[in-house]
Design a protein around this motif. Structure first.
Motif, PDB file in Angstrom:
ATOM      1  N   MET A   1       1.128  -1.389  -0.159  1.00 45.27           N
ATOM      2  CA  MET A   1      -0.063   0.205   0.096  1.00 45.27           C
ATOM      3  C   MET A   1       0.561   0.758  -0.090  1.00 45.27           C
TER       4      MET A   1
ATOM      5  N   ARG B   1      -4.547  10.051   0.766  1.00 48.57           N
ATOM      6  CA  ARG B   1      -6.399   9.435   1.119  1.00 48.57           C
ATOM      7  C   ARG B   1      -6.705   8.619  -0.184  1.00 48.57           C
ATOM      8  N   LEU B   2      -7.336   7.611   0.588  1.00 50.63           N
ATOM      9  CA  LEU B   2      -8.729   7.448  -0.080  1.00 50.63           C
ATOM     10  C   LEU B   2      -9.682   7.215   0.300  1.00 50.63           C
ATOM     11  N   ARG B   3     -10.788   6.822  -0.518  1.00 55.49           N
ATOM     12  CA  ARG B   3     -11.693   6.616  -0.231  1.00 55.49           C
ATOM     13  C   ARG B   3     -12.316   4.949  -0.258  1.00 55.49           C
ATOM     14  N   ILE B   4     -12.884   4.294   1.154  1.00 57.57           N
ATOM     15  CA  ILE B   4     -13.487   3.388   1.333  1.00 57.57           C
ATOM     16  C   ILE B   4     -15.108   3.291   1.737  1.00 57.57           C
TER      17      ILE B   4
ATOM     18  N   GLU C   1     -13.034   7.557   4.750  1.00 55.83           N
ATOM     19  CA  GLU C   1     -11.445   8.429   4.345  1.00 55.83           C
ATOM     20  C   GLU C   1      -9.663   8.141   4.714  1.00 55.83           C
TER      21      GLU C   1
ATOM     22  N   SER D   1      -7.011   8.317   5.567  1.00 57.66           N
ATOM     23  CA  SER D   1      -5.017   8.447   5.229  1.00 57.66           C
ATOM     24  C   SER D   1      -3.873   7.962   6.098  1.00 57.66           C
TER      25      SER D   1
END
Length: 234
Positions: free
Chosen positions: A1, A6-9, A20, A22
């Motif tokens: 990873m 920042r990833l939207r899950i 979100e 981060s």
């Protein structure tokens, strides 16, 4: 990873079923799950948690700021609680155990999740709503979430109130301002006595100071979360 993003899950089909995630830079980091408050109402959202998540990331931990279905927006009980558990399930298992951090009604969900989800290694409640039966004003608010009074839906109070989940065999820290105007300080004081959780009492501190970066109140919450989070690391 990858690190430092920042990833939207998305963990369900409803618009409020997402989080979100981060991360800081570096090779490994513990995870703090940020759960916003607002007495479970739709008019409050995860934007309340974004400054806290950013500050946590700046201090070297990953932050998972979650949204969930709220009153007038598809929420209520058990949907609201189920969303928190589903959001935890959606997080990459390789990241390991997590610590929950929640303010007000989010404090309720943080401690409740510690009781219900095996992945939660500890919880920090910031002026948490921890006993739905102890104060009339809190009971009235809880009745909105649960869809009835304690006499009408006793099983929901037993399922949802953190005080009804005791004992919870995980470390918990309760941070609460003594001048809180929204959630009585005695919510945390009594829960600490009953549960053995650590109580951090903050004199001359109101409800919102605990989620205001730059205040001593938020620093106390951050320290508690970081301390528990680093305990989860091998």
């Amino acid at each position: 990873m990858p690190k430092g993003f920042r990833l939207r899950i998305v963990y369900g089909p409803h618009p409020s079923q997402f989080g979100e995630f981060s991360t800081p830079t570096g090779e490994s980091f513990p995870v703090v799950v940020v759960i916003h408050g607002g007495f479970w109402h739709q008019r409050y959202g995860l934007e309340l948690g974004r400054p806290l998540a950013a500050d946590l990331v700046a201090h070297g931990v990953a932050a998972y700021n979650i949204e969930y279905r709220r009153l007038t927006g598809g929420g209520g009980w058990p949907a609201t609680g189920a969303d928190v558990l589903a959001a935890l399930d959606a997080l990459d298992p390789a990241l390991g155990p997590v610590v929950t951090l929640g303010h007000s009604a989010g404090g309720h969900l943080a401690v409740w999740a510690a009781a219900r989800h095996p992945r939660v290694a500890g919880a920090v409640a910031q002026a948490g709503v921890l006993d739905f039966l102890r104060h009339p004003a809190i009971t009235r608010r809880a009745a909105e979430l649960l869809g009835g009074t304690p006499d009408e839906v006793p099983d929901r109070y037993a399922d949802a109130s953190p005080a009804a989940q005791l004992p919870i065999d995980k470390p918990m820290v309760l941070v609460h301002g003594e001048d809180d105007e929204d959630v009585p300080f005695e919510q945390s004081e009594a829960f600490a006595r009953a549960s053995g959780a650590d109580l951090v009492a903050l004199p001359a501190t109101d409800h919102m100071a605990l989620i205001t970066p730059g205040t001593a109140a938020w620093a106390a919450c951050r320290t508690a979360a970081l301390t528990l989070a680093h305990r989860t690391q091998p």
